[in-house]
Design a protein around this motif. Structure first.
Motif, PDB file in Angstrom:
ATOM      1  N   SER A  17       2.786   8.597  -9.278  1.00 13.81           N
ATOM      2  CA  SER A  17       1.921   8.364  -9.310  1.00 13.81           C
ATOM      3  C   SER A  17       1.500   6.478 -10.057  1.00 13.81           C
ATOM      4  CB  SER A  17       1.736   8.608 -11.148  1.00 13.81           C
ATOM      5  OG  SER A  17       2.286   9.889 -11.353  1.00 13.81           O
ATOM      6  N   LEU A  27       0.661  -1.051   0.307  1.00 13.52           N
ATOM      7  CA  LEU A  27      -0.479  -0.489  -0.281  1.00 13.52           C
ATOM      8  C   LEU A  27       0.870   1.443  -0.099  1.00 13.52           C
ATOM      9  CD1 LEU A  27      -2.951  -0.967   2.961  1.00 13.52           C
ATOM     10  CD2 LEU A  27      -3.101  -0.704  -0.105  1.00 13.52           C
ATOM     11  N   SER A  28       1.907   1.486   0.686  1.00 19.22           N
ATOM     12  CA  SER A  28       3.078   2.573   1.125  1.00 19.22           C
ATOM     13  C   SER A  28       4.045   2.381  -0.439  1.00 19.22           C
ATOM     14  CB  SER A  28       4.451   2.199   1.651  1.00 19.22           C
ATOM     15  OG  SER A  28       4.725   0.674   1.455  1.00 19.22           O
ATOM     16  N   GLU A  29       3.168   2.040  -1.755  1.00 21.13           N
ATOM     17  CA  GLU A  29       4.324   1.674  -2.908  1.00 21.13           C
ATOM     18  C   GLU A  29       3.648   2.279  -3.857  1.00 21.13           C
ATOM     19  OE1 GLU A  29       4.862  -0.650  -6.681  1.00 21.13           O
ATOM     20  OE2 GLU A  29       4.583  -1.866  -5.256  1.00 21.13           O
ATOM     21  N   LEU A  30       1.291   1.910  -3.157  1.00 24.59           N
ATOM     22  CA  LEU A  30       0.453   3.017  -4.236  1.00 24.59           C
ATOM     23  C   LEU A  30       0.743   4.948  -4.179  1.00 24.59           C
ATOM     24  CD1 LEU A  30      -2.527   0.343  -4.086  1.00 24.59           C
ATOM     25  CD2 LEU A  30      -0.095   0.545  -6.152  1.00 24.59           C
ATOM     26  N   THR A  31       1.535   4.954  -2.608  1.00 19.15           N
ATOM     27  CA  THR A  31       0.818   6.510  -2.392  1.00 19.15           C
ATOM     28  C   THR A  31       2.149   7.648  -3.059  1.00 19.15           C
ATOM     29  OG1 THR A  31       2.867   6.052  -0.356  1.00 19.15           O
ATOM     30  CG2 THR A  31       0.102   5.504  -0.441  1.00 19.15           C
ATOM     31  N   GLU A  32       3.325   6.465  -3.653  1.00 26.69           N
ATOM     32  CA  GLU A  32       5.017   6.662  -4.237  1.00 26.69           C
ATOM     33  C   GLU A  32       3.928   7.311  -5.801  1.00 26.69           C
ATOM     34  OE1 GLU A  32       8.116   3.745  -3.996  1.00 26.69           O
ATOM     35  OE2 GLU A  32       7.791   3.822  -1.703  1.00 26.69           O
ATOM     36  N   LEU A  52      -0.823   5.206  -7.799  1.00 24.57           N
ATOM     37  CA  LEU A  52      -1.687   4.875  -7.809  1.00 24.57           C
ATOM     38  C   LEU A  52      -2.916   5.071  -9.218  1.00 24.57           C
ATOM     39  CD1 LEU A  52      -4.727   3.859  -5.677  1.00 24.57           C
ATOM     40  CD2 LEU A  52      -4.693   5.700  -5.315  1.00 24.57           C
TER      41      LEU A  52
END
Length: 88
Positions: A36, A29-34, A38
């Motif tokens: 673009s 989930l932390s990767e998706l906040t980096e 998401l």
């Protein structure tokens, strides 16, 4: 339960398993906040995977815009079905 709801539940469960740290397909989930990421994830989930799935099942090669047109037809078809069903 109508089939589309059964399939939706199963697909959602499979997608949610991607966020399980023990999954071989783990997505952090932390990767998706980096950056673009998401946006990239939603594009893959909403556009690319459905178009690829359609092509695999039907052997008709479609791009994401072609599949979007198919998806819009399905959305219209199911929206009309919902209008026909009397509310309880």
């Amino acid at each position: 339960m109508e089939k589309q709801y059964e399939y939706s539940a199963k697909l959602l469960s499979a997608i949610q398993s991607c966020f399980d740290e023990d999954s071989e397909n783990h997505i952090s989930l932390s990767e998706l906040t980096e950056e673009s990421n998401l946006t990239h994830f939603m594009h893959a989930l909403s556009n690319m995977v459905p178009a690829m799935t359609y092509t695999n099942f039907t052997k008709q090669k479609v791009n994401i815009l072609d599949f979007n047109h198919i998806a819009n037809k399905l959305a219209f078809q199911y929206a009309n079905k919902e209008k026909e069903v009397p509310s309880e």
